[in-house]
Design a protein around this motif. Sequence first.
Motif, PDB file in Angstrom:
ATOM      1  N   GLY A   1       1.426  -0.747  -0.204  1.00 51.84           N
ATOM      2  CA  GLY A   1      -0.199  -0.118  -0.218  1.00 51.84           C
ATOM      3  C   GLY A   1       0.998   1.421  -0.223  1.00 51.84           C
ATOM      4  O   GLY A   1       0.779   2.134   0.116  1.00 51.84           O
ATOM      5  N   LEU A   2       1.638   1.149  -0.097  1.00 51.22           N
ATOM      6  CA  LEU A   2       2.442   2.258   0.095  1.00 51.22           C
ATOM      7  C   LEU A   2       2.477   2.745  -1.540  1.00 51.22           C
ATOM      8  O   LEU A   2       2.518   3.062  -2.723  1.00 51.22           O
ATOM      9  CB  LEU A   2       4.265   2.142  -0.026  1.00 51.22           C
ATOM     10  CG  LEU A   2       4.909   1.391   1.001  1.00 51.22           C
ATOM     11  CD1 LEU A   2       5.971   1.283   1.541  1.00 51.22           C
ATOM     12  CD2 LEU A   2       3.776   2.271   2.098  1.00 51.22           C
ATOM     13  N   SER A   3       2.337   4.562  -1.101  1.00 48.86           N
ATOM     14  CA  SER A   3       2.613   5.473  -2.003  1.00 48.86           C
ATOM     15  C   SER A   3       1.748   5.238  -3.438  1.00 48.86           C
ATOM     16  O   SER A   3       2.301   5.809  -4.274  1.00 48.86           O
ATOM     17  CB  SER A   3       4.331   5.331  -3.147  1.00 48.86           C
ATOM     18  OG  SER A   3       4.870   5.470  -2.383  1.00 48.86           O
ATOM     19  N   ASN A   4       0.797   5.482  -2.954  1.00 46.65           N
ATOM     20  CA  ASN A   4      -0.806   5.363  -3.652  1.00 46.65           C
ATOM     21  C   ASN A   4      -0.719   7.116  -3.903  1.00 46.65           C
ATOM     22  O   ASN A   4      -0.637   7.614  -3.307  1.00 46.65           O
ATOM     23  CB  ASN A   4      -1.726   5.295  -3.613  1.00 46.65           C
ATOM     24  CG  ASN A   4      -2.566   4.109  -4.020  1.00 46.65           C
ATOM     25  OD1 ASN A   4      -2.757   4.707  -5.703  1.00 46.65           O
ATOM     26  ND2 ASN A   4      -3.353   3.421  -3.809  1.00 46.65           N
ATOM     27  N   GLU A   5      -1.785   7.123  -4.503  1.00 47.93           N
ATOM     28  CA  GLU A   5      -2.333   8.377  -5.474  1.00 47.93           C
ATOM     29  C   GLU A   5      -3.943   9.176  -5.096  1.00 47.93           C
ATOM     30  O   GLU A   5      -3.898   8.452  -5.830  1.00 47.93           O
ATOM     31  CB  GLU A   5      -1.221   9.327  -6.554  1.00 47.93           C
ATOM     32  CG  GLU A   5       0.359   9.578  -6.404  1.00 47.93           C
ATOM     33  CD  GLU A   5       1.035   9.111  -7.539  1.00 47.93           C
ATOM     34  OE1 GLU A   5       0.294  11.346  -7.813  1.00 47.93           O
ATOM     35  OE2 GLU A   5       1.932   9.321  -7.484  1.00 47.93           O
ATOM     36  N   ILE A   6      -4.340   9.512  -5.087  1.00 47.52           N
ATOM     37  CA  ILE A   6      -5.393  10.348  -4.951  1.00 47.52           C
ATOM     38  C   ILE A   6      -5.887  10.825  -6.740  1.00 47.52           C
ATOM     39  O   ILE A   6      -4.839  11.285  -6.996  1.00 47.52           O
ATOM     40  CB  ILE A   6      -5.789  11.356  -4.053  1.00 47.52           C
ATOM     41  CG1 ILE A   6      -5.780  10.161  -2.821  1.00 47.52           C
ATOM     42  CG2 ILE A   6      -7.227  11.614  -4.488  1.00 47.52           C
ATOM     43  CD1 ILE A   6      -6.253  11.689  -1.763  1.00 47.52           C
ATOM     44  N   ILE A   7      -6.920  10.160  -7.444  1.00 47.43           N
ATOM     45  CA  ILE A   7      -6.794  10.416  -8.752  1.00 47.43           C
ATOM     46  C   ILE A   7      -8.044  11.096  -8.967  1.00 47.43           C
ATOM     47  O   ILE A   7      -8.494  11.874  -9.986  1.00 47.43           O
ATOM     48  CB  ILE A   7      -6.797   9.986  -9.651  1.00 47.43           C
ATOM     49  CG1 ILE A   7      -7.779   8.413  -9.256  1.00 47.43           C
ATOM     50  CG2 ILE A   7      -5.513   9.160 -10.236  1.00 47.43           C
ATOM     51  CD1 ILE A   7      -7.913   7.351 -10.710  1.00 47.43           C
ATOM     52  N   ALA A   8      -9.339  10.651  -7.893  1.00 48.63           N
ATOM     53  CA  ALA A   8      -9.604  11.298  -7.998  1.00 48.63           C
ATOM     54  C   ALA A   8      -9.967  13.481  -7.256  1.00 48.63           C
ATOM     55  O   ALA A   8      -9.482  13.462  -6.636  1.00 48.63           O
ATOM     56  CB  ALA A   8     -11.444  10.964  -7.650  1.00 48.63           C
ATOM     57  N   GLU A   9     -11.142  13.857  -7.124  1.00 44.45           N
ATOM     58  CA  GLU A   9     -12.005  14.927  -6.089  1.00 44.45           C
ATOM     59  C   GLU A   9     -11.786  14.770  -4.915  1.00 44.45           C
ATOM     60  O   GLU A   9     -11.230  15.507  -3.892  1.00 44.45           O
ATOM     61  CB  GLU A   9     -13.149  16.247  -6.156  1.00 44.45           C
ATOM     62  CG  GLU A   9     -13.098  16.290  -7.571  1.00 44.45           C
ATOM     63  CD  GLU A   9     -14.340  16.746  -8.435  1.00 44.45           C
ATOM     64  OE1 GLU A   9     -15.108  17.252  -7.640  1.00 44.45           O
ATOM     65  OE2 GLU A   9     -13.748  17.716  -9.412  1.00 44.45           O
ATOM     66  N   GLU A  10     -12.401  13.647  -4.575  1.00 47.89           N
ATOM     67  CA  GLU A  10     -12.203  13.209  -3.081  1.00 47.89           C
ATOM     68  C   GLU A  10     -12.298  11.027  -3.313  1.00 47.89           C
ATOM     69  O   GLU A  10     -12.572  10.460  -4.094  1.00 47.89           O
ATOM     70  CB  GLU A  10     -13.942  12.891  -3.157  1.00 47.89           C
ATOM     71  CG  GLU A  10     -13.954  12.841  -1.404  1.00 47.89           C
ATOM     72  CD  GLU A  10     -15.135  12.977  -0.568  1.00 47.89           C
ATOM     73  OE1 GLU A  10     -15.207  12.809   0.320  1.00 47.89           O
ATOM     74  OE2 GLU A  10     -15.706  13.660  -1.603  1.00 47.89           O
TER      75      GLU A  10
END
Length: 219
Positions: free
Chosen positions: A193-202
Amino acid sequence: MGTEKKIAAIISGGNINYDFALSFLEKHPVTCLIGADRGIEFLKRAEMVPDYIVGDFDSAESETLSHFRKKGVEIRAFKPEKDDTDTQIAVNLAMEKGNTCIYILGGTGSRLDHVLGNIQILGQTAEAGIECYLIDEHNRIRVINNKISIKKAEQYGKFVSIVAHTTEVKGLDLVGFYYPLSNYTMSCNQALGLSNEIIAEEAFISVTEGALIVIESRD
Protein backbone atom coordinates in the motif's frame (compact mmCIF):
# COMPACT_ATOMS: atom_id res chain seq x y z
CA MET A 1 -26.78 25.27 18.27
CA GLY A 2 -24.21 22.47 17.93
CA THR A 3 -21.70 21.56 20.59
CA GLU A 4 -18.20 22.89 20.01
CA LYS A 5 -15.78 20.19 18.93
CA LYS A 6 -13.08 19.73 21.55
CA ILE A 7 -9.67 19.59 19.92
CA ALA A 8 -6.37 19.10 21.73
CA ALA A 9 -2.82 19.67 20.56
CA ILE A 10 0.04 17.85 22.26
CA ILE A 11 3.55 19.23 21.88
CA SER A 12 5.84 16.28 22.46
CA GLY A 13 9.61 16.02 22.79
CA GLY A 14 10.61 14.70 19.37
CA ASN A 15 11.86 16.75 16.43
CA ILE A 16 9.86 19.93 15.87
CA ASN A 17 10.25 22.28 12.93
CA TYR A 18 9.56 25.53 14.75
CA ASP A 19 8.11 27.49 11.81
CA PHE A 20 5.95 24.60 10.67
CA ALA A 21 4.57 23.88 14.14
CA LEU A 22 3.84 27.55 14.77
CA SER A 23 2.02 27.87 11.43
CA PHE A 24 0.06 24.67 12.03
CA LEU A 25 -1.19 25.83 15.43
CA GLU A 26 -2.18 29.20 14.01
CA LYS A 27 -4.20 27.52 11.25
CA HIS A 28 -5.73 24.87 13.52
CA PRO A 29 -7.09 26.48 16.70
CA VAL A 30 -7.41 24.07 19.61
CA THR A 31 -9.39 24.10 22.83
CA CYS A 32 -6.73 22.30 24.88
CA LEU A 33 -2.93 22.65 24.67
CA ILE A 34 -0.69 20.11 26.42
CA GLY A 35 3.08 20.18 26.70
CA ALA A 36 4.81 16.83 27.11
CA ASP A 37 8.28 16.97 28.67
CA ARG A 38 10.78 18.58 26.23
CA GLY A 39 7.88 19.86 24.14
CA ILE A 40 7.55 22.70 26.63
CA GLU A 41 10.76 24.20 25.23
CA PHE A 42 8.90 24.92 21.98
CA LEU A 43 5.98 26.42 23.90
CA LYS A 44 8.24 28.76 25.84
CA ARG A 45 10.01 29.92 22.68
CA ALA A 46 6.64 30.45 20.97
CA GLU A 47 5.36 32.36 24.02
CA MET A 48 2.41 29.97 24.32
CA VAL A 49 0.95 28.99 27.67
CA PRO A 50 -0.37 25.41 27.74
CA ASP A 51 -3.34 24.22 29.75
CA TYR A 52 -1.35 21.30 31.13
CA ILE A 53 2.23 20.06 31.29
CA VAL A 54 2.97 16.36 31.81
CA GLY A 55 6.02 14.11 31.94
CA ASP A 56 8.98 12.95 33.97
CA PHE A 57 10.93 16.02 32.77
CA ASP A 58 14.16 14.17 32.19
CA SER A 59 14.75 16.18 29.00
CA ALA A 60 13.17 19.56 29.82
CA GLU A 61 15.08 22.47 31.29
CA SER A 62 14.24 23.14 34.94
CA GLU A 63 14.04 26.89 34.28
CA THR A 64 11.42 26.25 31.56
CA LEU A 65 9.36 24.21 34.00
CA SER A 66 9.73 26.99 36.57
CA HIS A 67 8.66 29.54 33.94
CA PHE A 68 5.33 27.77 33.41
CA ARG A 69 4.86 27.03 37.11
CA LYS A 70 5.00 30.77 37.79
CA LYS A 71 2.28 31.24 35.16
CA GLY A 72 0.00 28.88 37.07
CA VAL A 73 0.02 26.03 34.54
CA GLU A 74 -1.15 22.71 35.97
CA ILE A 75 1.87 20.39 36.01
CA ARG A 76 1.53 16.63 36.32
CA ALA A 77 4.91 15.13 37.14
CA PHE A 78 5.74 11.42 36.97
CA LYS A 79 8.70 9.29 37.99
CA PRO A 80 10.99 8.19 35.13
CA GLU A 81 10.24 4.55 36.09
CA LYS A 82 6.73 4.72 34.64
CA ASP A 83 4.83 2.41 32.32
CA ASP A 84 3.59 5.06 29.87
CA THR A 85 5.62 7.42 27.71
CA ASP A 86 5.19 11.16 28.16
CA THR A 87 3.20 11.29 24.91
CA GLN A 88 0.93 8.46 26.08
CA ILE A 89 0.28 10.31 29.35
CA ALA A 90 -0.58 13.46 27.38
CA VAL A 91 -2.96 11.56 25.09
CA ASN A 92 -4.62 9.93 28.10
CA LEU A 93 -5.12 13.39 29.61
CA ALA A 94 -6.54 14.79 26.37
CA MET A 95 -9.03 11.93 26.23
CA GLU A 96 -9.85 12.32 29.93
CA LYS A 97 -10.76 15.95 29.27
CA GLY A 98 -13.24 14.93 26.56
CA ASN A 99 -11.32 15.91 23.45
CA THR A 100 -12.52 14.07 20.34
CA CYS A 101 -9.66 15.16 18.07
CA ILE A 102 -5.97 15.21 19.00
CA TYR A 103 -2.98 16.57 17.09
CA ILE A 104 0.47 15.38 18.17
CA LEU A 105 3.39 17.60 17.14
CA GLY A 106 6.91 16.56 18.01
CA GLY A 107 5.92 12.90 17.89
CA THR A 108 8.30 11.97 15.08
CA GLY A 109 12.04 12.27 14.60
CA SER A 110 15.22 10.24 14.64
CA ARG A 111 14.13 7.90 17.44
CA LEU A 112 12.26 5.20 15.52
CA ASP A 113 11.32 3.44 18.76
CA HIS A 114 9.41 6.54 19.85
CA VAL A 115 7.82 6.96 16.42
CA LEU A 116 6.61 3.35 16.43
CA GLY A 117 5.39 3.75 20.01
CA ASN A 118 3.42 6.83 19.00
CA ILE A 119 1.83 4.94 16.10
CA GLN A 120 0.78 2.32 18.64
CA ILE A 121 -0.91 5.13 20.57
CA LEU A 122 -2.84 6.03 17.41
CA GLY A 123 -4.17 2.47 17.42
CA GLN A 124 -5.47 2.97 20.96
CA THR A 125 -7.23 6.22 20.12
CA ALA A 126 -8.82 4.63 17.04
CA GLU A 127 -10.26 1.90 19.26
CA ALA A 128 -11.70 4.63 21.49
CA GLY A 129 -13.30 6.42 18.53
CA ILE A 130 -10.99 9.45 18.84
CA GLU A 131 -9.41 11.16 15.83
CA CYS A 132 -5.68 11.38 16.49
CA TYR A 133 -2.90 12.49 14.16
CA LEU A 134 0.89 12.43 14.27
CA ILE A 135 1.92 15.49 12.30
CA ASP A 136 5.18 16.96 11.07
CA GLU A 137 6.17 19.02 8.04
CA HIS A 138 6.26 15.92 5.82
CA ASN A 139 3.62 13.55 7.21
CA ARG A 140 0.13 13.29 8.62
CA ILE A 141 -0.36 9.84 10.17
CA ARG A 142 -3.49 8.26 11.62
CA VAL A 143 -4.92 4.82 12.33
CA ILE A 144 -8.44 3.97 11.17
CA ASN A 145 -10.78 1.04 11.77
CA ASN A 146 -13.77 2.19 9.71
CA LYS A 147 -14.13 4.59 6.77
CA ILE A 148 -12.57 7.94 5.94
CA SER A 149 -12.55 10.27 2.96
CA ILE A 150 -9.76 12.53 1.76
CA LYS A 151 -10.48 15.39 -0.62
CA LYS A 152 -7.74 15.83 -3.19
CA ALA A 153 -7.76 19.58 -2.64
CA GLU A 154 -7.23 19.08 1.11
CA GLN A 155 -4.80 16.15 1.19
CA TYR A 156 -1.62 16.65 3.18
CA GLY A 157 0.78 15.76 0.38
CA LYS A 158 1.05 13.99 -2.94
CA PHE A 159 1.23 10.45 -1.55
CA VAL A 160 -1.12 8.31 0.51
CA SER A 161 0.30 5.09 1.95
CA ILE A 162 -1.48 2.40 3.93
CA VAL A 163 0.02 -0.28 6.17
CA ALA A 164 -1.81 -2.90 8.21
CA HIS A 165 -1.66 -2.01 11.91
CA THR A 166 -3.23 -5.26 13.06
CA THR A 167 -2.13 -8.70 11.89
CA GLU A 168 -4.73 -8.53 9.13
CA VAL A 169 -7.01 -5.86 7.74
CA LYS A 170 -10.07 -7.27 6.00
CA GLY A 171 -12.58 -5.78 3.60
CA LEU A 172 -10.14 -3.07 2.52
CA ASP A 173 -11.51 -0.76 -0.17
CA LEU A 174 -9.64 2.07 -1.87
CA VAL A 175 -11.82 4.24 -4.11
CA GLY A 176 -10.59 7.26 -6.07
CA PHE A 177 -6.95 6.15 -6.03
CA TYR A 178 -4.53 5.41 -8.86
CA TYR A 179 -4.22 1.92 -7.40
CA PRO A 180 -7.71 0.90 -6.21
CA LEU A 181 -8.57 -2.08 -4.03
CA SER A 182 -11.85 -3.88 -3.41
CA ASN A 183 -12.57 -6.17 -0.46
CA TYR A 184 -8.86 -6.86 -0.06
CA THR A 185 -7.22 -8.59 2.90
CA MET A 186 -3.89 -6.98 3.81
CA SER A 187 -1.42 -8.54 6.22
CA CYS A 188 1.02 -6.69 8.45
CA ASN A 189 4.05 -7.99 6.53
CA GLN A 190 3.05 -6.42 3.19
CA ALA A 191 4.29 -3.18 1.65
CA LEU A 192 1.67 -3.22 -1.09
CA GLY A 193 0.00 0.00 0.00
CA LEU A 194 2.91 2.43 -0.25
CA SER A 195 2.97 5.61 -2.36
CA ASN A 196 -0.55 5.59 -3.77
CA GLU A 197 -2.06 8.76 -5.23
CA ILE A 198 -5.52 10.28 -5.26
CA ILE A 199 -6.94 10.73 -8.78
CA ALA A 200 -10.55 11.69 -7.98
CA GLU A 201 -11.82 14.86 -6.32
CA GLU A 202 -12.45 12.77 -3.22
CA ALA A 203 -10.99 9.39 -2.28
CA PHE A 204 -12.30 6.84 0.21
CA ILE A 205 -10.56 4.28 2.41
CA SER A 206 -12.62 1.74 4.32
CA VAL A 207 -12.07 -1.48 6.26
CA THR A 208 -14.51 -3.96 7.77
CA GLU A 209 -12.13 -5.61 10.23
CA GLY A 210 -8.79 -4.63 11.72
CA ALA A 211 -6.90 -1.35 11.89
CA LEU A 212 -5.00 0.45 9.15
CA ILE A 213 -2.21 3.02 9.33
CA VAL A 214 -2.84 5.85 6.85
CA ILE A 215 0.10 8.10 6.02
CA GLU A 216 -0.32 11.21 3.88
CA SER A 217 3.16 12.41 2.95
CA ARG A 218 5.13 14.85 0.87
CA ASP A 219 8.82 15.02 0.01
